[in-house]
Write a protein that holds these residues in place. Sequence first.
Motif, PDB file in Angstrom:
ATOM      1  N   GLU A 143     -10.916 100.947  -7.523  1.00  8.69           N
ATOM      2  CA  GLU A 143      -9.943 101.398  -6.565  1.00  8.69           C
ATOM      3  C   GLU A 143     -10.586 102.053  -5.389  1.00  8.69           C
ATOM      4  O   GLU A 143     -11.951 102.597  -5.405  1.00  8.69           O
ATOM      5  N   PRO A 144     -10.058 101.784  -4.132  1.00  7.44           N
ATOM      6  CA  PRO A 144     -10.578 102.486  -2.929  1.00  7.44           C
ATOM      7  C   PRO A 144     -10.652 104.006  -2.967  1.00  7.44           C
ATOM      8  O   PRO A 144      -9.906 104.794  -3.737  1.00  7.44           O
ATOM      9  N   ALA A 145     -11.582 104.587  -2.166  1.00  9.55           N
ATOM     10  CA  ALA A 145     -11.578 106.145  -2.105  1.00  9.55           C
ATOM     11  C   ALA A 145     -10.292 106.788  -1.593  1.00  9.55           C
ATOM     12  O   ALA A 145      -9.517 105.965  -1.052  1.00  9.55           O
ATOM     13  N   ARG A 146      -9.946 108.024  -2.024  1.00 11.06           N
ATOM     14  CA  ARG A 146      -8.511 108.556  -1.546  1.00 11.06           C
ATOM     15  C   ARG A 146      -8.512 108.872  -0.010  1.00 11.06           C
ATOM     16  O   ARG A 146      -9.857 109.159   0.525  1.00 11.06           O
ATOM     17  N   GLY A 147      -7.773 108.244   0.658  1.00  7.68           N
ATOM     18  CA  GLY A 147      -7.651 108.283   1.980  1.00  7.68           C
ATOM     19  C   GLY A 147      -8.115 106.839   2.737  1.00  7.68           C
ATOM     20  O   GLY A 147      -8.095 107.096   4.096  1.00  7.68           O
ATOM     21  N   ASP A 148      -8.522 106.140   2.179  1.00  7.00           N
ATOM     22  CA  ASP A 148      -9.148 104.755   2.562  1.00  7.00           C
ATOM     23  C   ASP A 148      -7.812 104.062   2.811  1.00  7.00           C
ATOM     24  O   ASP A 148      -7.094 103.612   1.673  1.00  7.00           O
ATOM     25  N   LYS A 149      -7.491 103.772   3.919  1.00  9.05           N
ATOM     26  CA  LYS A 149      -6.232 103.082   4.190  1.00  9.05           C
ATOM     27  C   LYS A 149      -6.269 101.371   4.311  1.00  9.05           C
ATOM     28  O   LYS A 149      -5.485 100.733   4.907  1.00  9.05           O
ATOM     29  N   ARG A 150      -7.618 100.804   4.236  1.00 12.57           N
ATOM     30  CA  ARG A 150      -7.908  99.389   4.782  1.00 12.57           C
ATOM     31  C   ARG A 150      -7.248  98.620   3.724  1.00 12.57           C
ATOM     32  O   ARG A 150      -6.727  97.415   4.283  1.00 12.57           O
ATOM     33  N   PHE A 151      -6.927  98.939   2.754  1.00 15.12           N
ATOM     34  CA  PHE A 151      -6.137  98.016   1.510  1.00 15.12           C
ATOM     35  C   PHE A 151      -4.932  98.592   1.107  1.00 15.12           C
ATOM     36  O   PHE A 151      -4.286  98.223   0.015  1.00 15.12           O
ATOM     37  N   ASN A 152      -3.943  99.046   2.032  1.00 12.18           N
ATOM     38  CA  ASN A 152      -2.718  99.630   1.766  1.00 12.18           C
ATOM     39  C   ASN A 152      -1.624  98.427   1.675  1.00 12.18           C
ATOM     40  O   ASN A 152      -0.754  98.622   0.962  1.00 12.18           O
ATOM     41  N   ASP A 153      -1.855  97.416   2.340  1.00 11.27           N
ATOM     42  CA  ASP A 153      -0.943  96.438   2.497  1.00 11.27           C
ATOM     43  C   ASP A 153      -0.805  95.826   0.808  1.00 11.27           C
ATOM     44  O   ASP A 153      -1.655  95.405   0.379  1.00 11.27           O
ATOM     45  N   PRO A 154       0.472  95.587   0.580  1.00 11.16           N
ATOM     46  CA  PRO A 154       0.753  95.074  -0.690  1.00 11.16           C
ATOM     47  C   PRO A 154      -0.109  93.789  -1.082  1.00 11.16           C
ATOM     48  O   PRO A 154      -0.289  93.454  -2.308  1.00 11.16           O
ATOM     49  N   ASP A 155      -0.335  93.015  -0.222  1.00 13.56           N
ATOM     50  CA  ASP A 155      -0.799  91.798  -0.446  1.00 13.56           C
ATOM     51  C   ASP A 155      -2.300  91.713  -0.967  1.00 13.56           C
ATOM     52  O   ASP A 155      -2.745  90.808  -1.460  1.00 13.56           O
TER      53      ASP A 155
END
Length: 612
Positions: free
Chosen positions: A119-131
């Motif tokens: 899982e990405p670190a908390r606050g890491d927004k790079r992988f927020n997209d559902p795809d």
Amino acid sequence: MEGARGSESGKDPQHTSLDPFQVKDPNKLAINFAYMLEEVGKVAGTWARAREDAEPDAPVSGPISDLLNTFLQVSEYWRADQTRAIEAQTRLVSTFLDIWTNSIKQLGGEDEENPVRFEPARGDKRFNDPDWERHPFFRFLKQVYLATAQWAEEMVEQPDNVDEELRQKARFYVRLVMDAVSPSNFLLTNPVVVRETLASNGENLVRGMRMLAEDLAAGRGQLRLRQTDATRFTVGKNIAATRGKVVARNDLAEIIQYEPLTPTVYKRPLLIVPPWINKFYVLDLSPERSFVRWALEHGHTVFVVSWVNPNESHAEHGWEDYASKGIDFALKTVEECTGERKANVVGYCIGGTLLTASLAAMAQEGDDRVASATFMASQVDFKYSGDLKHFATEQQIAALESAMQARGYLDGLTMANVFNMLRSRDLIWPYVVNNYMRGKEPMPFDLLYWNSDSTRMTPANHVYYLRTFYLNNDLAEGRATLRGKRLSLADIKLPVYLISAAEDHISPARSVFEGARLFGGPVEFVMGGSGHIAGIINPPHANKYEFRTGGVTGGETFEQWRATANVTPGSWWPHWQSWLAAQDEERVAARTLDPHKTYLGDAPGTYVLARD
């Protein structure tokens, strides 16, 4: 973990819908790719011309060489034991195989009870997209990347023969490299970019390459990364717009006095010494975020030093010049304009470091014009000075000095790029993706406009600063001199207010805390929230973050202080105001600027308007 399944499995058909990833209009896509290549040609031409006509500049070999040398030193631990190295490599390969196996099973609709999961670190927004989760290909890329990043961090943390300073540098370089190679940064491996490219038939790439060509041209061959819509701001109109006059000027600084906003004011005027890296109006952004305006509204007569944006004619202006033509000149100006000998002085970042050195010299000279000193995110002890210290090796300073002497100054864009690199995940790669791949103009934001308004630096001053403070820590250890006097911070016995920021990557809170022990008088140490800018420019009405207060003793560590400090929600500004008022509450009639007097100009002056 959600798997990708076809509609025949009875699961959500969106999980395998390939519609967003299908070409809609092949002809239009081909035409736009041709237009994009035309813009790419302009980018290449701008880059090539800049190198043909290149002026002397700092070589990139210094940082790259240091990165490679750092990794080489850390790798000694692994190369010294072949079995240990093979085990580390096998662990990574095994993880890749597990991820691949799970991806194949999930693609086939099989459920895994304990799938390999990173899982990405908390606050890491790079992988927020559902795809990034919905589609097997992007999920696989994400998992491989996160696994590799974790493995690389472990390769730095595990060696027991590495000193902490080298380990910190290795952590920084690993983070820098891993941020750069993230699949979110590339056209074909970012689902958002792929979708938008196919949905618009490549129009986003045409816009993006056009913006890239414009930004390269603006940087004269270096990338001047646009972080905000600069067309929405005009210095002196909707930013740096607090009313005032330029009351004094020399070849290094303009002194601005602002119009009062209260019928009475504190007897002691307030002088602000900002950093000369970027411009003073970080303290006078849009009116609702302006520290200058807030101080005026709370009864202070405010003066600010606006530093010149130097060129080759300022090459020999060094630390002593900035002290005499900046701080001493400003204090004389304040006294001439108000009739008050004593002033409260604020120093921000490097401006605070200069103020500290000046106060130590003034103490030896019996100069008591400063009644109290406030330091905003300012370091005096550079032992724990954060990631910027990694760029201050002797090799890199020598290379920088050679390039600066050849040109006569350090180009502002070079320094701006260094600061952006310290937080590349937030300040570089999101804009690369959004600007140049998605073709989206950034939103207007006053703080990022200021951040992009970079300044040049003189060789004499900048090299002295890097060597004296970052490399040798001379001020904290009693070796620094000013006006022929060896400086001791214990000589500074006036009241001091030190505000740090919890997430500051330029002046880390621990570094500011360690410096608090060195002063000879009463010190109020405070730690606000957020980072180097947002933690300081935090107006009360925003109701953001928190701040911690508590006395600093000789024996406690920063971690102990932080654990026991008092926590107050919101901005630290009212706390500072109460502290400063307690130093001297006497008030006088407001010091209005004479409408019949001829001043040197209106605020924000002329020096701040010079662009890099």
